[in-house]
Design a protein around this motif. Structure first.
Motif, PDB file in Angstrom:
ATOM      1  N   LYS A  90      -0.548   0.264   0.984  1.00  0.00           N
ATOM      2  CA  LYS A  90      -1.463   0.114  -0.148  1.00  0.00           C
ATOM      3  C   LYS A  90      -2.901   0.431   0.274  1.00  0.00           C
ATOM      4  CE  LYS A  90       1.271  -1.813  -3.415  1.00  0.00           C
ATOM      5  NZ  LYS A  90       1.352  -1.391  -4.826  1.00  0.00           N
ATOM      6  N   ARG A 114      -6.297   2.966  -7.783  1.00  0.00           N
ATOM      7  CA  ARG A 114      -5.287   2.218  -7.008  1.00  0.00           C
ATOM      8  C   ARG A 114      -5.920   1.055  -6.230  1.00  0.00           C
ATOM      9  NH1 ARG A 114      -2.473   4.368  -3.127  1.00  0.00           N
ATOM     10  NH2 ARG A 114      -4.008   5.944  -2.529  1.00  0.00           N
ATOM     11  N   ALA A 142      -3.275   0.498 -12.995  1.00  0.00           N
ATOM     12  CA  ALA A 142      -3.349   1.123 -11.673  1.00  0.00           C
ATOM     13  C   ALA A 142      -4.776   1.227 -11.165  1.00  0.00           C
ATOM     14  CB  ALA A 142      -2.715   2.513 -11.722  1.00  0.00           C
TER      15      ALA A 142
END
Length: 509
Positions: A90, A114, A142
């Protein structure tokens, strides 16, 4: 239930869903119902049972309705399982919180792609929202859009949220350009012992900022006649110290030279973002940064923070400790090269794919395959150093890795007062970790892991290390009160389950 109560509960459910970044369709899928049913619930147009409220709360990881005290979250881990498959890294927690603070420099709209959906980010968003900054999750949750107001209302700051994160200290750099007098709460976060903020004050004094600490608050006053007349030499090559100096320099109408600067991953991401705002930064990746500031910034910008090397190290450690073959995708390799070199010396069997660029166009990524390995303890001690040395936050993972290696490993965590002490918690899971002093531990391996029930250490990385050891320990372990893990990792249990772990979240009734 009356219509009024149904409407209020529906609003709570809608807010919790949006906070998690889910669409109505995603919540419906998790509940095994239809999107139209979720829509009716959120509008208060459908009767709803306590069982359904509980199911919604569990799906959204939110206490929709609390009966008395809402207990902390715990993890139940069935260990001794091999991991397999592939998992993506991530985006960086530390980069994301720095960029959120940096949006205070910009009068325009900022879109961050993100963004890590973690408690540390949520706390900063709560603080920003309380002082008038408009934030919202877009593109099905997102991405994050941030629009600051013309005037900030610092008196309305959510001080409870601010005290739960150390990142609030990075408000000093942007705010000194927006007002002459302001105050922010003392920084909180992990329990890692005494960490002085004096290096921040020393750096920002060059921009006219004077801070008095009283009653749990930093009271700040800015002298507009003061500006840097020579290079700023940081007394500590710290990440947040460098970021604060960068944030102050970005709106200083002139050239600022920062020496002894950190060149770590989150600092580089901040430099790349400042360049999107029109601030020229020379020397990115070195210890001398030259910042060509801009007095006023009003741009609509779109930026993608890069992947998190510490999360990548966490996943690598998970594979090593559980003796698994695992593919870790989107690894920011330039910030893990020293760690990988040390692990190669220890005997790690791994393979790196070709390099490719992160979404920011600058950070180098690889896909990494880790295979079961017979590790030997390193000859030299493991100790952190400023980039490009072993990352400070990656040191705890070497304790668990050393526990499965043959021989004795000395780990010297010289940065923090208390963190090495938390590594001795691995002993409850069968490891042999001897505390030599508050900064050094000796790890004897290999380890026959065993299950245990224990409280989560109050520091992020040691807490994750304990969780990874539980994944290797045959039987069922329980890790209680895991808020600190949620501060730094997004859906970690769920993502580990996707590659073969068996971790269940629960709360006490």
């Amino acid at each position: 239930m009356t219509d009024d109560y149904l409407s209020r509960i529906g609003k709570l459910i809608r807010d919790a869903r949006q906070h998690r970044g889910w669409t109505q369709s995603q919540l419906a899928e998790a509940l095994g119902t239809s999107q139209s049913a979720v829509n009716r619930i959120e509008r208060g147009n459908q009767n709803i049972s306590l069982e359904m409220i509980a199911r919604i709360g569990e799906a959204l990881d939110s206490e929709i309705v609390s009966l008395g005290y809402a207990g902390p979250m715990h993890l139940r881990v069935v260990g001794g399982r091999r991991l397999s498959g592939a998992i993506d890294v991530k985006t960086s927690k530390n980069a994301c919180v720095a960029l959120l603070c940096a949006t205070l420099l910009n009068a325009g709209r900022t879109t961050l792609r993100r963004v890590a959906r973690i408690e540390e980010v949520y706390r900063i968003l709560e603080v920003l929202g309380s002082i008038g900054v408009r934030t919202r999750w877009v593109n099905d949750g997102a991405d994050l859009e941030i629009v600051p107001p013309a005037e900030l209302d610092l008196e309305a700051m959510d001080t409870e949220a601010a005290r739960r994160t150390r990142s609030v200290i990075m408000f000093l750099g942007p705010l000194l350009h927006r007002m002459n007098h302001f105050r922010i709460p003392y920084a909180g976060g992990c329990d890692l012992g005494t960490r002085t903020v004096q290096p921040h004050m020393t750096a920002l004094r060059h921009f006219g900022l004077e801070v008095t600490a009283t009653d749990g608050m930093y009271h700040s006053a800015v002298d507009r006649s003061v500006a840097p007349t020579r290079a700023i030499v940081l007394t500590e090559r710290g990440d947040t110290v460098t970021e604060n100096a960068l944030l102050a320099a970005a709106r200083h109408d002139g050239v600022t030279v920062i020496r002894n600067a950190s060149s770590n991953y989150m600092v580089q991401d901040l430099c790349f973002f400042l360049e999107e705002l029109g601030v020229k930064v020379e020397g990115v990746g070195t210890t001398t940064l030259t910042v060509h500031g801009v007095a006023h910034i009003d741009r609509d910008v779109d930026y993608s923070p890069s992947e998190d090397p510490v999360e990548a190290m966490s996943l690598l450690a998970a594979a090593v400790i559980t003796e698994s073959e695992l593919t870790i995708r989107r690894v920011p390799v330039e910030f893990l090269e020293i760690e990988l070199a040390v692990l190669e010396e220890m005997g790690l069997d791994h393979e790196r794919g070709r390099e490719y660029a992160a979404d920011n166009g600058r950070t180098r990524l690889v896909d990494l395959i880790v295979r079961p390995s017979k590790l030997q303890a390193p000859i030299d001690k493991i100790h952190p150093m400023p980039f490009p040395g072993v990352n400070i936050d990656n040191v705890p993972f070497f304790a668990a890795i050393a526990a499965v290696a043959q021989g004795s490993t000395l780990i010297h965590d010289w940065v923090y007062d208390n963190r090495a002490i938390y590594l001795t918690e691995l002993n409850r899971l069968g490891a042999h970790v001897k505390l030599l002093d508050p900064h050094r531990v000796l790890v004897e391996g290999p380890t026959r892991w065993r299950s245990a029930e224990m409280m989560c250490p109050p520091a992020l990385r040691p807490a994750v290390v304990v969780l990874l050891a539980m994944m290797a320990a045959p039987g069922t372990s329980v890790l209680r009160n895991v808020y600190v893990i949620n501060r730094g990792y997004e859906d970690l249990a769920e993502r580990l389950n996707s590659i073969g772990a068996q971790i269940e979240t629960f709360r006490d009734i």
